[in-house]
Motif scaffolding. Structure first.
Motif, PDB file in Angstrom:
ATOM      1  N   TYR A  89      11.625   4.923   2.751  1.00 48.20           N
ATOM      2  CA  TYR A  89      11.210   3.688   3.540  1.00 48.20           C
ATOM      3  C   TYR A  89      12.090   4.094   5.010  1.00 48.20           C
ATOM      4  CZ  TYR A  89      10.110   1.715  -0.614  1.00 48.20           C
ATOM      5  OH  TYR A  89       9.533   1.698  -2.055  1.00 48.20           O
ATOM      6  N   ILE A 111      12.104  -3.684   7.743  1.00 45.78           N
ATOM      7  CA  ILE A 111      11.592  -3.735   6.512  1.00 45.78           C
ATOM      8  C   ILE A 111      11.759  -4.923   5.513  1.00 45.78           C
ATOM      9  CG2 ILE A 111      11.764  -1.961   4.343  1.00 45.78           C
ATOM     10  CD1 ILE A 111      12.637   0.239   6.296  1.00 45.78           C
ATOM     11  N   LYS A 112      11.002  -5.298   4.816  1.00 53.56           N
ATOM     12  CA  LYS A 112      11.214  -6.546   3.958  1.00 53.56           C
ATOM     13  C   LYS A 112      10.552  -6.081   2.476  1.00 53.56           C
ATOM     14  CE  LYS A 112       9.849 -11.286   3.414  1.00 53.56           C
ATOM     15  NZ  LYS A 112       9.092 -12.473   3.925  1.00 53.56           N
ATOM     16  N   LYS A 113      11.317  -6.216   1.505  1.00 52.46           N
ATOM     17  CA  LYS A 113      10.884  -5.923   0.042  1.00 52.46           C
ATOM     18  C   LYS A 113      10.312  -6.989  -0.366  1.00 52.46           C
ATOM     19  CE  LYS A 113      12.693  -3.758  -4.190  1.00 52.46           C
ATOM     20  NZ  LYS A 113      11.868  -4.727  -4.908  1.00 52.46           N
ATOM     21  N   GLN A 114       9.119  -6.869  -0.943  1.00 50.54           N
ATOM     22  CA  GLN A 114       8.443  -7.760  -2.000  1.00 50.54           C
ATOM     23  C   GLN A 114       8.261  -7.082  -3.309  1.00 50.54           C
ATOM     24  OE1 GLN A 114       4.854  -8.860   0.208  1.00 50.54           O
ATOM     25  NE2 GLN A 114       5.924 -10.513   1.042  1.00 50.54           N
ATOM     26  N   GLY A 117       5.821  -4.044  -3.426  1.00 55.39           N
ATOM     27  CA  GLY A 117       5.840  -3.121  -2.451  1.00 55.39           C
ATOM     28  C   GLY A 117       6.801  -3.695  -1.303  1.00 55.39           C
ATOM     29  N   HIS A 118       6.732  -3.041  -0.171  1.00 56.06           N
ATOM     30  CA  HIS A 118       7.471  -3.417   1.049  1.00 56.06           C
ATOM     31  C   HIS A 118       6.620  -3.504   2.184  1.00 56.06           C
ATOM     32  CE1 HIS A 118      10.567  -1.663  -1.510  1.00 56.06           C
ATOM     33  NE2 HIS A 118      11.456  -1.653  -0.445  1.00 56.06           N
ATOM     34  N   PHE A 120       6.362  -3.580   6.330  1.00 54.63           N
ATOM     35  CA  PHE A 120       6.954  -2.789   7.523  1.00 54.63           C
ATOM     36  C   PHE A 120       6.423  -3.816   8.746  1.00 54.63           C
ATOM     37  CE2 PHE A 120       8.238   1.850   6.781  1.00 54.63           C
ATOM     38  CZ  PHE A 120       9.033   1.313   5.650  1.00 54.63           C
ATOM     39  N   VAL A 157       5.392   4.628  -4.242  1.00 59.64           N
ATOM     40  CA  VAL A 157       5.861   3.229  -3.311  1.00 59.64           C
ATOM     41  C   VAL A 157       4.574   2.994  -2.496  1.00 59.64           C
ATOM     42  CG1 VAL A 157       8.112   4.246  -3.142  1.00 59.64           C
ATOM     43  CG2 VAL A 157       6.484   4.954  -1.262  1.00 59.64           C
ATOM     44  N   ILE A 159       3.366   0.690   0.842  1.00 63.77           N
ATOM     45  CA  ILE A 159       3.770  -0.056   1.911  1.00 63.77           C
ATOM     46  C   ILE A 159       2.637  -0.746   2.773  1.00 63.77           C
ATOM     47  CG2 ILE A 159       4.826   0.295   4.388  1.00 63.77           C
ATOM     48  CD1 ILE A 159       6.304   2.726   3.278  1.00 63.77           C
TER      49      ILE A 159
END
Length: 233
Positions: A89, A111-114, A117-118, A120, A157, A159
């Protein structure tokens, strides 16, 4: 991906679109103008966009280096382990900042994690260049960012890129459009064919109308010209 065909209102717009899709600066590509833009009759009919081919220049062959003594091997192994241990990331965020800098923009990436996924979130000024027409540049950057991130990750991953809350605003626009065109299909009794959309945007239209009592939807055509069709049941 070593080359792309890009279009825009002007040749410069088309070139910038191609650079964004490849994620490189202008000095690393070869540009060929395929079609010049034209305004058409009276500036209204037959308008044609500029079209260019943006192709990555070949990477020069590396100069062979002499083989180092065996005493240096542990240091090389440690370096390789360091590359493998890089955070995907952080590498993806660094890539985005580099691309933005090439476009003359200074941005921050939050960056925010969910769960799946993430996200941006890109912050800065003049982000219209990063978003592009209806999010096309943002989608291209998202594709490239995922490629970069997965190079540094042993598992897959995902994004999602966003800028100025564009994703939510675009979703609302598409849902309103779906409702309006569904009403049109009911009033006229004729199917409504939407303009070509990327898969994620078609999914929003389908999801909005999937439980409609009088309307059904389906997609037709081939990518990148696949369209949603709204029709009565």
């Amino acid at each position: 991906m070593t080359k792309v065909i890009a279009s825009g209102k002007t040749v410069e717009d088309a070139v910038n679109q191609g650079l964004a899709e490849l994620g490189v600066s202008r000095d690393k590509v070869e540009i060929q103008v395929l079609e010049q833009p034209s305004k058409g009759f009276l500036g209204l009919i037959g308008v044609k966009a500029a079209k260019v081919e943006v192709k990555l220049l070949p990477v020069p062959e590396p100069v062979p280096q002499p083989i180092k003594p065996a005493a240096h091997i542990p240091q090389v192994e440690a370096t390789l382990e360091g590359v493998a241990a890089k955070n995907p990331y952080e590498e993806a965020a660094a890539f985005l900042k580099e691309v933005a800098a090439g476009m003359g923009l200074d941005v921050e990436v939050h960056i925010k994690k969910q769960r799946d996924g993430h996200i941006f979130n890109i912050a800065g000024e003049d982000l219209g260049m990063i978003i592009g027409r209806r999010g096309q540049t943002l989608d291209a950057l998202q594709y490239l960012t995922n490629i970069v991130a997965n190079r540094y990750s042993e598992s897959f991953v995902r994004i999602v890129l966003d800028a100025e809350n564009f994703r939510q605003r675009r979703r609302k626009t598409l849902e309103d459009l779906a409702e309006r065109l569904a009403g049109q299909a009911i009033r006229t009794g004729k199917e409504v064919v939407l303009e070509p959309m990327p898969p994620l945007e078609r999914k929003v239209i389908h999801a909005k109308l999937q439980n409609h009592s009088q309307i059904k939807t389906y997609s037709k055509g081939e990518e990148p010209n696949r369209r949603v069709v709204i029709t009565t049941k």
